[in-house]
Design a protein around this motif. Structure first.
Motif, PDB file in Angstrom:
ATOM      1  N   LEU A  86       1.353  25.496-112.922  1.00 38.54           N
ATOM      2  CA  LEU A  86       1.765  26.452-111.902  1.00 38.54           C
ATOM      3  C   LEU A  86       1.367  25.941-110.530  1.00 38.54           C
ATOM      4  CD1 LEU A  86       0.424  29.756-113.549  1.00 38.54           C
ATOM      5  CD2 LEU A  86       2.736  28.804-113.750  1.00 38.54           C
ATOM      6  N   SER A  87       2.110  26.359-109.515  1.00 41.24           N
ATOM      7  CA  SER A  87       1.677  26.129-108.138  1.00 41.24           C
ATOM      8  C   SER A  87       1.856  27.409-107.339  1.00 41.24           C
ATOM      9  CB  SER A  87       2.420  24.957-107.485  1.00 41.24           C
ATOM     10  OG  SER A  87       3.806  25.172-107.473  1.00 41.24           O
ATOM     11  N   SER A  88       1.031  27.545-106.312  1.00 39.95           N
ATOM     12  CA  SER A  88       1.029  28.734-105.459  1.00 39.95           C
ATOM     13  C   SER A  88       0.776  28.313-104.023  1.00 39.95           C
ATOM     14  CB  SER A  88      -0.074  29.715-105.875  1.00 39.95           C
ATOM     15  OG  SER A  88       0.086  30.154-107.205  1.00 39.95           O
ATOM     16  N   SER A  89       1.321  29.108-103.099  1.00 43.23           N
ATOM     17  CA  SER A  89       1.065  28.897-101.674  1.00 43.23           C
ATOM     18  C   SER A  89       0.618  30.222-101.083  1.00 43.23           C
ATOM     19  CB  SER A  89       2.318  28.389-100.965  1.00 43.23           C
ATOM     20  OG  SER A  89       2.705  27.133-101.487  1.00 43.23           O
ATOM     21  N   MET A  90      -0.507  30.183-100.351  1.00 38.66           N
ATOM     22  CA  MET A  90      -1.112  31.424 -99.880  1.00 38.66           C
ATOM     23  C   MET A  90      -1.636  31.248 -98.459  1.00 38.66           C
ATOM     24  SD  MET A  90      -4.304  31.053-102.553  1.00 38.66           S
ATOM     25  CE  MET A  90      -3.192  30.469-103.846  1.00 38.66           C
ATOM     26  N   PRO A  91      -1.677  32.331 -97.701  1.00 38.56           N
ATOM     27  CA  PRO A  91      -2.180  32.223 -96.326  1.00 38.56           C
ATOM     28  C   PRO A  91      -3.702  32.156 -96.303  1.00 38.56           C
ATOM     29  CG  PRO A  91      -1.607  34.492 -96.791  1.00 38.56           C
ATOM     30  CD  PRO A  91      -1.213  33.691 -98.009  1.00 38.56           C
ATOM     31  N   VAL A  92      -4.215  31.415 -95.344  1.00 36.15           N
ATOM     32  CA  VAL A  92      -5.652  31.459 -95.067  1.00 36.15           C
ATOM     33  C   VAL A  92      -5.822  32.507 -93.970  1.00 36.15           C
ATOM     34  CG1 VAL A  92      -7.679  30.178 -94.316  1.00 36.15           C
ATOM     35  CG2 VAL A  92      -5.929  29.045 -95.720  1.00 36.15           C
ATOM     36  N   GLY A  93      -6.293  33.664 -94.351  1.00 39.93           N
ATOM     37  CA  GLY A  93      -6.296  34.818 -93.470  1.00 39.93           C
ATOM     38  C   GLY A  93      -5.538  35.941 -94.144  1.00 39.93           C
ATOM     39  N   LYS A  94      -5.280  37.007 -93.429  1.00 39.31           N
ATOM     40  CA  LYS A  94      -4.664  38.175 -94.059  1.00 39.31           C
ATOM     41  C   LYS A  94      -3.185  37.991 -94.332  1.00 39.31           C
ATOM     42  CE  LYS A  94      -7.985  41.589 -92.335  1.00 39.31           C
ATOM     43  NZ  LYS A  94      -8.164  42.849 -91.578  1.00 39.31           N
ATOM     44  N   ARG A  95      -2.504  37.247 -93.457  1.00 42.17           N
ATOM     45  CA  ARG A  95      -1.052  37.105 -93.594  1.00 42.17           C
ATOM     46  C   ARG A  95      -0.637  35.712 -93.142  1.00 42.17           C
ATOM     47  NH1 ARG A  95       1.633  42.090 -93.986  1.00 42.17           N
ATOM     48  NH2 ARG A  95       3.590  41.061 -93.439  1.00 42.17           N
ATOM     49  N   PHE A  96       0.541  35.302 -93.597  1.00 38.36           N
ATOM     50  CA  PHE A  96       1.180  34.129 -93.020  1.00 38.36           C
ATOM     51  C   PHE A  96       1.585  34.433 -91.577  1.00 38.36           C
ATOM     52  CE2 PHE A  96       2.495  33.222 -97.549  1.00 38.36           C
ATOM     53  CZ  PHE A  96       1.828  32.013 -97.673  1.00 38.36           C
ATOM     54  N   THR A  97       1.775  33.380 -90.784  1.00 30.31           N
ATOM     55  CA  THR A  97       2.386  33.553 -89.470  1.00 30.31           C
ATOM     56  C   THR A  97       3.864  33.880 -89.655  1.00 30.31           C
ATOM     57  OG1 THR A  97       3.049  31.238 -89.228  1.00 30.31           O
ATOM     58  CG2 THR A  97       0.795  31.826 -88.519  1.00 30.31           C
ATOM     59  N   GLU A  98       4.501  34.333 -88.581  1.00 26.71           N
ATOM     60  CA  GLU A  98       5.930  34.646 -88.667  1.00 26.71           C
ATOM     61  C   GLU A  98       6.732  33.413 -89.074  1.00 26.71           C
ATOM     62  OE1 GLU A  98       9.565  36.322 -85.801  1.00 26.71           O
ATOM     63  OE2 GLU A  98       7.467  36.485 -85.143  1.00 26.71           O
ATOM     64  N   GLN A  99       6.404  32.258 -88.522  1.00 26.27           N
ATOM     65  CA  GLN A  99       7.087  31.016 -88.881  1.00 26.27           C
ATOM     66  C   GLN A  99       6.886  30.694 -90.367  1.00 26.27           C
ATOM     67  OE1 GLN A  99       5.394  27.180 -87.658  1.00 26.27           O
ATOM     68  NE2 GLN A  99       7.335  26.699 -86.617  1.00 26.27           N
ATOM     69  N   GLN A 100       5.655  30.872 -90.845  1.00 27.87           N
ATOM     70  CA  GLN A 100       5.360  30.604 -92.252  1.00 27.87           C
ATOM     71  C   GLN A 100       6.083  31.576 -93.177  1.00 27.87           C
ATOM     72  OE1 GLN A 100       1.125  30.891 -92.094  1.00 27.87           O
ATOM     73  NE2 GLN A 100       0.822  28.756 -91.435  1.00 27.87           N
ATOM     74  N   GLU A 101       6.140  32.852 -92.787  1.00 23.09           N
ATOM     75  CA  GLU A 101       6.858  33.834 -93.603  1.00 23.09           C
ATOM     76  C   GLU A 101       8.329  33.464 -93.731  1.00 23.09           C
ATOM     77  OE1 GLU A 101       6.349  37.828 -92.239  1.00 23.09           O
ATOM     78  OE2 GLU A 101       4.422  38.076 -93.277  1.00 23.09           O
ATOM     79  N   THR A 102       8.909  32.986 -92.637  1.00 25.43           N
ATOM     80  CA  THR A 102      10.323  32.599 -92.663  1.00 25.43           C
ATOM     81  C   THR A 102      10.566  31.487 -93.675  1.00 25.43           C
ATOM     82  OG1 THR A 102      10.630  33.233 -90.353  1.00 25.43           O
ATOM     83  CG2 THR A 102      12.220  31.680 -91.283  1.00 25.43           C
ATOM     84  N   ILE A 103       9.737  30.446 -93.636  1.00 25.61           N
ATOM     85  CA  ILE A 103       9.903  29.330 -94.573  1.00 25.61           C
ATOM     86  C   ILE A 103       9.587  29.781 -95.997  1.00 25.61           C
ATOM     87  CG2 ILE A 103       9.038  27.040 -95.218  1.00 25.61           C
ATOM     88  CD1 ILE A 103      10.855  27.046 -92.768  1.00 25.61           C
ATOM     89  N   TYR A 104       8.565  30.616 -96.145  1.00 24.83           N
ATOM     90  CA  TYR A 104       8.218  31.097 -97.490  1.00 24.83           C
ATOM     91  C   TYR A 104       9.394  31.836 -98.109  1.00 24.83           C
ATOM     92  CZ  TYR A 104       5.388  32.908-101.328  1.00 24.83           C
ATOM     93  OH  TYR A 104       4.885  33.185-102.583  1.00 24.83           O
ATOM     94  N   ASN A 105      10.050  32.682 -97.331  1.00 20.99           N
ATOM     95  CA  ASN A 105      11.175  33.446 -97.871  1.00 20.99           C
ATOM     96  C   ASN A 105      12.371  32.560 -98.196  1.00 20.99           C
ATOM     97  OD1 ASN A 105      10.184  36.084 -98.115  1.00 20.99           O
ATOM     98  ND2 ASN A 105      10.433  36.471 -95.927  1.00 20.99           N
ATOM     99  N   ILE A 106      12.620  31.531 -97.386  1.00 19.00           N
ATOM    100  CA  ILE A 106      13.684  30.578 -97.716  1.00 19.00           C
ATOM    101  C   ILE A 106      13.363  29.892 -99.039  1.00 19.00           C
ATOM    102  CG2 ILE A 106      14.771  28.400 -97.036  1.00 19.00           C
ATOM    103  CD1 ILE A 106      14.391  29.322 -94.104  1.00 19.00           C
ATOM    104  N   HIS A 107      12.112  29.493 -99.165  1.00 21.02           N
ATOM    105  CA  HIS A 107      11.682  28.861-100.420  1.00 21.02           C
ATOM    106  C   HIS A 107      11.855  29.814-101.599  1.00 21.02           C
ATOM    107  CE1 HIS A 107       8.255  29.260-103.228  1.00 21.02           C
ATOM    108  NE2 HIS A 107       8.592  28.030-103.567  1.00 21.02           N
ATOM    109  N   LEU A 108      11.458  31.077-101.432  1.00 20.73           N
ATOM    110  CA  LEU A 108      11.565  32.046-102.521  1.00 20.73           C
ATOM    111  C   LEU A 108      13.021  32.275-102.911  1.00 20.73           C
ATOM    112  CD1 LEU A 108       9.919  33.904-104.346  1.00 20.73           C
ATOM    113  CD2 LEU A 108      10.150  35.699-102.616  1.00 20.73           C
TER     114      LEU A 108
END
Length: 465
Positions: free
Chosen positions: A262-284
């Motif tokens: 398995l692999s996982s990607s997670m934010p260091v902190g409470k949330r991803f940045t807006e830029q990171q959320e955008t890429i994460y959702n494209i990946h998902l």
């Protein structure tokens, strides 16, 4: 959970029928010293030896003599000097009987038996050696120096083994579910641990402790990093800071040696940045596009292209690519952001049977693996069939060195907007991975414990600290 004696008998009987004649030679693995003979690496038995004989001990070999209708395990019984260090254990004969083998002989008689087989004119089938000690052993047993061995391996034996090990039965699937569940527990431990100020090595230690304290081992070296654009980053040298993406790629190997991955990607902190959320959702969305295609008869290469197409669509929406996304995927322009394959077979090996030859496992007869960057890393391309167990793992990576190389070479300029990539160069990378089996009418995700995948699931998992 154990593999039954009848299963081993059935596997060997089928192998004999499919190869047809000759003698099948199986070399078990030896203990190997790290820096001197008695300080060894963790022992891991050869997977094909495990599959057909179930003997998880060092210093063994076996033959299936099809012509003489014999199945023999060769090895040495422990001496009193051994028992002082190991304690009392069952005899080799007792162990072998658990897998349906009644004929056990001293190791010194193996060479004699093989010489007699050659004198009878028998063909001796053997598998590609992937360890130096196996190469030396084949030289001693058959008189083949290492430079000759690759050309002499038995393609017939390879194909017959692949034809069995590639399909998982219910007995194996139950064991695989357990390995995947343990792998998920490892990842959940990481979600609860990751925070600003902690070191990569600390997270890796928690992940590996979760596995080992339950009697499992690692299926492969753990990747635990904030530099996810380095696909196999084993360094553990960074301290996590707010705004980083932490990438974990880790899996458990159970007592029967079946793997989870398995692999996982997670934010260091409470949330991803807006830029990171955008890429994460494209990946998902790429991940979901791939999974939606899983069913018998669908070539996994097309599943890979579907995932790559969705990544290209996402990059186009950000102004980083242009042109037709599916065309960009099919000609390989996607590989700037997704340079690896979508998945691989999994079982007794985390990359199942890769030692036998990737093209035998992941490709149909006569199908040639691409040499093009991106596609050459696609380990699985053949049409899916019931019983196939494999991973699905799209990722999105911004690799500065690769961007610079492609831009200098003017690669895929009809699809890639190099002038827009500057603000993204240090994004790093992210990926997620789950494990699946193909069923007669579709697919099933392996394991019973959910791994966070959506952004909300990731945030909820991190809030359990």
């Amino acid at each position: 959970m154990q593999i039954s004696r009848n299963t081993y008998l059935r596997r060997r009987e089928r192998l004999k029928k499919e190869v047809g004649s000759g003698l099948l030679l199986f070399l078990g693995n030896h203990e190997v010293g790290m820096n001197y003979a008695d300080n060894t690496y963790r022992f891991r038995q050869d997977s094909s030896f495990l599959y057909f004989f179930g003997l998880d001990y060092a210093g063994l070999a076996a033959v299936i003599d099809i012509d003489e209708n014999r199945e023999i395990v060769f090895g040495n019984e422990l001496t009193i000097d051994d028992i002082v260090w190991t304690g009392t254990v069952p005899t080799l004969h007792e162990r072998a009987q658990q897998g349906g083998i009644d004929d056990t002989r001293p190791m010194k008689s193996l060479k004699i038996y093989l010489e007699q087989a050659l004198q009878r004119g028998q063909q001796i089938h053997f598998l590609p050696p992937y360890r130096g000690d196996h190469q030396v052993w084949l030289w001693e047993l058959l008189g083949l120096n290492p430079a000759e061995q690759t050309a002499k391996v038995s393609e017939k034996m390879i194909k017959a083994i692949v034809a069995q090990r590639i399909y998982k039965d219910e007995e194996e699937l139950r064991i695989l579910d357990d390995a995947v569940d343990m792998s998920t527990r490892m990842h959940l431990a990481a979600y609860r641990t990751v925070r600003p100020g902690i070191h990569e090595a600390e997270v890796a230690a928690i992940v590996e402790q979760t596995c080992c304290r339950e009697g499992y081992t690692l299926a492969f070296p753990t990747i635990a990093t904030v530099q996810g654009q380095v696909l196999h980053n084993h360094g553990f040298i960074h301290t996590l800071k707010e705004g980083d993406i932490f990438l974990l790629d880790a899996g458990a190997e159970g007592p029967m040696h079946y793997a989870g991955d398995l692999s996982s990607s997670m934010p260091v902190g409470k949330r991803f940045t807006e830029q990171q959320e955008t890429i994460y959702n494209i990946h998902l969305e790429s991940f979901q596009a791939a999974v939606s295609m899983l069913k018998p008869g669908v070539p996994f290469r097309e599943v890979h292209i579907a995932a790559a197409t969705r990544i290209c669509e996402g990059m186009k929406s950000l102004g980083l690519m242009k042109g037709d996304p599916e065309e960009a995927a099919r000609i390989g322009a996607y590989a700037l952001f997704f340079p690896c394959g979508l998945g691989h077979m999994m079982g007794l090996d985390v990359h199942n049977m890769e030692n036998l030859g990737e093209e035998y496992v992941g490709y149909n007869d006569g199908e040639v693996k691409s040499k093009q960057f991106g596609f050459k890393s696609l380990r699985l391309a053949r049409p899916l069939e019931p019983g196939f167990v494999f991973t699905v793992e799209p990722g999105i990576y911004f690799i500065p060195e690769l961007i610079d190389k492609w831009q200098a070479e003017k690669q895929f300029t009809d699809f890639i907007c190099y002038d827009r990539l500057g603000p993204w160069r240090h994004f790093t990378g992210l990926r997620n991975e789950l494990d699946y089996v193909i069923t007669p009418d579709g697919y099933r995700q392996l394991g019973t414990i959910p791994k966070p995948m959506t952004l909300q699931e990731v945030y909820d998992a991190e809030n359990e600290k």
